[in-house]
Write an enzyme that holds these catalytic residues in place. Structure first.
Site: not given
Ligand code: A2P
Length: 330
Positions: A131, A239
């Protein structure tokens, strides 16, 4: 592919699996039949997709003997290790979200905006990158093409949703004052934990080495110097990353901003005077990569600092995998 594909979702009951379904629905992905698979624990449960209920099947050695064209896997590394080759042998093209196959030289590692061409040499398994790597690649690619990257320093601020249900629950409970530590070595509420995945002999974590190795593979350039510190923070979704880049060629900050704004999948949010910069809460639930705080690094000759945010479950996992599937049926 002339007919509409038959698809399978492996890990359909999980955090990423259920987001596969949302993204497929939102993007109106064409399909004939869809099969939902998970562990024995979920067999017989139903999941809803496009307003219809589907019964979840237990994944087993025979699951891919039906006519399945594409399988999206997000059921952990050991499940992918065992079942992705079985599926591939049955003629299924697997898009695998685990880290199991990413560094295998026979397996393309793909961010469609960056290296969609690599899909062509797949032998039945295509890997979805980590990710944190995915959102960084979308940003690095146009800059590497233009200025040639010499060195990258990643510092990440990663959401608990990346640890699945346990990570989310540790933060929820922590915010209520209960220091539960099921996903992490320490309480996550009120903390920043510089420890994602396991520690390796070289002192880095496995997450940090994933970012380093996957950057080389996706950009197709092992000469770029890369280092990383990955940190789990008490944020539910998205994130955030500070990315410092040093280039071979001279850069112009306005031109960098324009280059990024013109690249597919990127939204530039960079108006500090009005407090505009990418934020985790704003990115959550969207498919784009947001970039801001674009500024020269005065400490080196051709350097720049960026702040990069994306929804880790969407662009960092499910959306990227569905984009790969879209390339497959083009
Ligand atoms: P199940 O719900 O039946 O355990 P998450 O990462 O959000 O925890 O989700 C993991 C997903 O992977 C779930 O859908 C889970 O199914 C599935 N899964 C885990 N282990 C296996 C396995 N051995 N075989 C098939 N699916 C698995």
């Amino acid at each position: 592919m002339s007919k509409k594909p038959n698809i399978a979702i492996v890990g359909a009951t999980g955090v990423v699996g259920s987001t596969f379904l949302k993204v497929l629905e939102e993007r109106d992905f064409p399909f004939e039949n869809v099969y939902m698979m998970a562990s024995a624990k979920s067999a017989g449960k139903t999941v809803t997709f496009k307003g219809k209920d589907y019964v979840v099947e237990e994944l087993n050695e025979h699951s891919f003997e039906k006519d399945i064209d594409i399988a999206l896997f997000s059921a952990g590394g050991s499940t992918s290790e065992k079942y992705a080759p079985i599926a591939a042998k049955c003629g299924v093209t697997v898009v695998d979200n685990s880290s199991q196959w990413r560094m295998d030289p026979e397996v393309p590692l793909v961010v469609p905006e960056v290296n969609a061409d690599d899909i062509k040499w797949n032998k039945g398994i295509i890997a979805n990158p980590n990710c944190s790597t995915i959102q960084a690649m979308v940003v690095l690619k146009p800059l590497h093409d233009k200025y040639t990257i010499k060195r990258v320093v990643y510092s990440t601020y990663q959401a608990v949703s990346g640890s699945g249900v346990k990570g989310i629950s540790d933060l929820e409970e922590g915010l209520k004052g209960n220091d539960k530590c099921e996903a992490y070595a320490h309480p996550i509420a009120g903390n920043c934990i510089p420890h994602i995945d396991v520690f390796l002999e070289n002192g880095y974590t496995k997450e940090e080495m994933k970012m380093i190795n996957e950057t080389h593979k996706i950009l197709g350039d092992d000469t770029i110097k890369v280092t990383a510190t990955t940190v789990r923070v008490p944020v539910f979704d998205s994130h955030s990353e500070s990315i410092n880049i040093e280039f071979e060629k001279p850069i112009d900050v306005d031109e960098v901003r324009e280059t990024l704004a013109n690249f597919p999948g990127i939204v530039v949010q960079d108006d500090p005077a009005n407090n505009v910069y990418p934020l985790a809460r704003n990115a959550a639930g969207t498919n784009e990569v947001y970039v801001g705080r674009i500024r020269r690094d005065f400490s080196v000759e051709n350097g720049i600092n960026l702040w990069v945010v994306a929804d880790n479950i969407r662009k960092g996992a499910a959306t990227n995998a569905v984009q790969i599937a879209e390339e497959l049926i083009k």
